[in-house]
Design an enzyme around this catalytic site. Structure first.
Site, PDB file in Angstrom:
ATOM      1  N   GLN A 268       0.806  -1.210   0.000  1.00  0.00           N
ATOM      2  CA  GLN A 268       0.000   0.000   0.000  1.00  0.00           C
ATOM      3  C   GLN A 268       0.844   1.266   0.000  1.00  0.00           C
ATOM      4  O   GLN A 268       0.331   2.361   0.185  1.00  0.00           O
ATOM      5  CB  GLN A 268      -0.926  -0.006   1.224  1.00  0.00           C
ATOM      6  CG  GLN A 268      -1.958  -1.116   1.183  1.00  0.00           C
ATOM      7  CD  GLN A 268      -2.789  -1.229   2.449  1.00  0.00           C
ATOM      8  OE1 GLN A 268      -2.613  -0.474   3.400  1.00  0.00           O
ATOM      9  NE2 GLN A 268      -3.693  -2.192   2.474  1.00  0.00           N
TER      10      GLN A 268
ATOM     11  N   HIS B  58      -0.889   0.267   5.515  1.00  0.00           N
ATOM     12  CA  HIS B  58      -1.424   1.307   6.408  1.00  0.00           C
ATOM     13  C   HIS B  58      -0.466   2.481   6.617  1.00  0.00           C
ATOM     14  O   HIS B  58      -0.011   2.750   7.719  1.00  0.00           O
ATOM     15  CB  HIS B  58      -1.819   0.712   7.761  1.00  0.00           C
ATOM     16  CG  HIS B  58      -2.979  -0.221   7.699  1.00  0.00           C
ATOM     17  ND1 HIS B  58      -3.679  -0.612   8.827  1.00  0.00           N
ATOM     18  CD2 HIS B  58      -3.581  -0.847   6.660  1.00  0.00           C
ATOM     19  CE1 HIS B  58      -4.655  -1.442   8.478  1.00  0.00           C
ATOM     20  NE2 HIS B  58      -4.606  -1.595   7.158  1.00  0.00           N
TER      21      HIS B  58
ATOM     22  N   GLU C 288     -14.829   4.146   9.343  1.00  0.00           N
ATOM     23  CA  GLU C 288     -15.322   5.254  10.160  1.00  0.00           C
ATOM     24  C   GLU C 288     -15.266   6.609   9.461  1.00  0.00           C
ATOM     25  O   GLU C 288     -14.369   6.873   8.663  1.00  0.00           O
ATOM     26  CB  GLU C 288     -14.493   5.366  11.451  1.00  0.00           C
ATOM     27  CG  GLU C 288     -14.657   4.221  12.398  1.00  0.00           C
ATOM     28  CD  GLU C 288     -13.906   4.416  13.704  1.00  0.00           C
ATOM     29  OE1 GLU C 288     -13.954   3.508  14.545  1.00  0.00           O
ATOM     30  OE2 GLU C 288     -13.276   5.491  13.888  1.00  0.00           O
TER      31      GLU C 288
ATOM     32  N   TYR D 126      -9.517   8.630  19.256  1.00  0.00           N
ATOM     33  CA  TYR D 126     -10.584   8.050  18.449  1.00  0.00           C
ATOM     34  C   TYR D 126     -10.659   6.520  18.545  1.00  0.00           C
ATOM     35  O   TYR D 126     -11.364   5.888  17.778  1.00  0.00           O
ATOM     36  CB  TYR D 126     -10.485   8.578  17.021  1.00  0.00           C
ATOM     37  CG  TYR D 126     -10.886  10.038  16.999  1.00  0.00           C
ATOM     38  CD1 TYR D 126     -12.193  10.405  16.757  1.00  0.00           C
ATOM     39  CD2 TYR D 126      -9.973  11.029  17.357  1.00  0.00           C
ATOM     40  CE1 TYR D 126     -12.593  11.730  16.825  1.00  0.00           C
ATOM     41  CE2 TYR D 126     -10.353  12.356  17.431  1.00  0.00           C
ATOM     42  CZ  TYR D 126     -11.661  12.704  17.161  1.00  0.00           C
ATOM     43  OH  TYR D 126     -12.059  14.014  17.254  1.00  0.00           O
TER      44      TYR D 126
ATOM     45  N   TYR E 274     -10.118 -10.052  10.179  1.00  0.00           N
ATOM     46  CA  TYR E 274     -10.469 -10.692   8.915  1.00  0.00           C
ATOM     47  C   TYR E 274     -10.758 -12.172   9.109  1.00  0.00           C
ATOM     48  O   TYR E 274     -11.520 -12.781   8.353  1.00  0.00           O
ATOM     49  CB  TYR E 274      -9.342 -10.492   7.900  1.00  0.00           C
ATOM     50  CG  TYR E 274      -9.079  -9.036   7.605  1.00  0.00           C
ATOM     51  CD1 TYR E 274     -10.105  -8.190   7.219  1.00  0.00           C
ATOM     52  CD2 TYR E 274      -7.797  -8.507   7.728  1.00  0.00           C
ATOM     53  CE1 TYR E 274      -9.869  -6.850   6.974  1.00  0.00           C
ATOM     54  CE2 TYR E 274      -7.552  -7.170   7.480  1.00  0.00           C
ATOM     55  CZ  TYR E 274      -8.585  -6.346   7.103  1.00  0.00           C
ATOM     56  OH  TYR E 274      -8.349  -5.023   6.861  1.00  0.00           O
TER      57      TYR E 274
END
Length: 415
Positions: A128, A192, A288, A298, A309
């Site tokens: 990613q 991430h 979210e 948060y 998963y």
């Protein structure tokens, strides 16, 4: 199987499909996409949730659907970008786009795209990673400065970094590129990174980072001595913005603005209130939408509306805890929310101040109607296109411009 692998497989399948049907214009988009919404307010999501968790307040998920009454179309301006990731507008109305492997392009709003811009430091584009979010200096017309986020290999692993450089007069290269901030610690993961970037009204930068996905690094989203899983505020020189919520706190990084995030890939300021909003990936369920306030926690990974998963519970399997912020809205099953923008133009009045979100696994653009900081309506746009929408921005002309993992640049506007 990890989420990144699933998304890659899904993306590959739709690339094949898109090659078989390269419609350059979605002239019947309004009619097709209306199938996903109803005038009666039935929620647009009809699939079964991954968990049996209940929302903490009415309207926190599966809000009633709305339908745009303005006829719109999604027109493909260009279809051969190489994994575009970020898009933003230039002062003259053109667009500057990042491509995952480490290149930038400039595009006109009628679809003419430049050759790759050179002079950009090497990126780690595995997984990613890559060349991620991009913004130009508020004084770009004078200084031609560009700021971007990228995945960088460092001792000990990879990390989310921020760089800046000057776009040359001939627009062929970035001059004097320099890294101004690194979200430490480095970690041996290619997942991430977060990666979005904004300028606030004072001319400082707001950056998002991810917690790097691994169960070992995940808890660092809660650690104030780590930049992972955070919203960060820095100056144009990469220094902490003075007066931050953790300035002077022992053991805390002063550049941290909020924490407890999983993987924030969408950041935007509300055009009226000026509030900062973000979207972040949940695990299996629990994507979210949050309104970000200074110093707030948060919750990830302590509270979540998603599961692993594998189907296992996460942590203590709780969704509410004192001192931890609730999401304004969440999705289960996930939509994989990426870039976001608020629509501020008067060109399509019913869209004004609505939030538009690029959906990856969901393969549509989400339109959220927000009133008094609550979501009151949801619509799915361009669902018939079969594209993974990576980023979206509002153009100077009142149109929305979106890029997809499959290489398309869209102009979304009224017919």
């Amino acid at each position: 199987m990890t989420k990144s692998i699933l998304l890659t497989l899904a993306g590959a399948a739709f690339v094949i499909a898109s090659c078989q049907n390269k419609s350059s214009e979605n002239s019947d988009a309004a009619e097709k996409d209306s199938l996903a919404t109803t005038a009666s307010g039935t929620p647009v999501e009809t699939q079964k949730a991954n968990s049996d968790y209940k929302p903490s307040f009415e309207g926190q998920t599966r809000i009633g659907g709305v339908k745009s009454t303005t006829a719109y179309e999604g027109k493909v301006l260009f279809s051969d970008l190489k994994n575009p990731w970020g898009v933003t507008t230039l002062p003259d109305g053109r667009l500057i786009i990042t491509e995952k492997a480490g290149t930038m392009r400039i595009a006109t709003t009628d679809g003419k795209v430049s050759a790759p811009i050179t002079g950009i430091p090497a990126v780690n584009s595995e997984g990613q990673g890559g060349l991620l979010g991009i913004r130009v200096d508020p004084e770009f017309a004078k200084n031609r400065m560009v700021y971007w986020v990228f995945a960088e290999t460092r001792p000990g692993g990879n990390l989310t970094s921020v760089a800046k450089g000057k776009l040359s007069a001939d627009e062929k290269k970035i001059e004097g590129a320099a890294v101004i901030y690194r979200a430490t610690p480095a970690f041996p993961s290619n997942l991430h990174y977060g990666g979005r970037i904004l300028f606030d009204k004072k001319g400082d930068l707001v950056i998002s980072t991810g917690e790097r996905s691994d169960t070992v690094s995940r808890p660092q989203a809660q650690h104030l001595n780590s930049s992972l899983g955070k919203v960060i505020r820095i100056t144009k020189d990469g220094k902490p913005v003075a007066g931050g919520p953790f300035e002077g706190k022992s053991g805390a990084k002063p550049e941290i603005y909020s924490y407890g995030h999983r993987n924030v890939q969408g950041l935007a300021f509300h055009p009226v209130s000026g509030d900062l909003w973000e979207v972040e990936f949940g695990p299996r369920g629990g994507d979210e939408l949050n309104r970000i306030e200074a110093g707030k926690n948060y919750g990830w990974p302590t509270i979540t509306y998603g599961i692993e998963y594998s189907g296992k519970k996460i942590g203590d399997s709780i969704q509410v805890k004192e001192g931890l912020e609730q999401p304004v809205y969440y999705w289960d099953p996930v939509v994989s929310p990426s870039g976001i923008t608020f629509y501020s133009s008067d060109s399509i009045p019913e869209w004004k101040n609505n939030l538009f979100i690029g959906g990856l696994s969901s393969m549509h653009i989400l339109r959220l109607v927000i009133e008094n900081n609550k979501v009151v309506g949801e619509e799915r746009l361009l669902a018939s296109e079969g594209q993974r929408f990576r980023d979206i921005t509002e153009g100077k002309d009142g149109a929305l411009y979106a890029v997809t993992d499959q290489g398309r640049l869209y102009r979304i506007y009224k017919k």
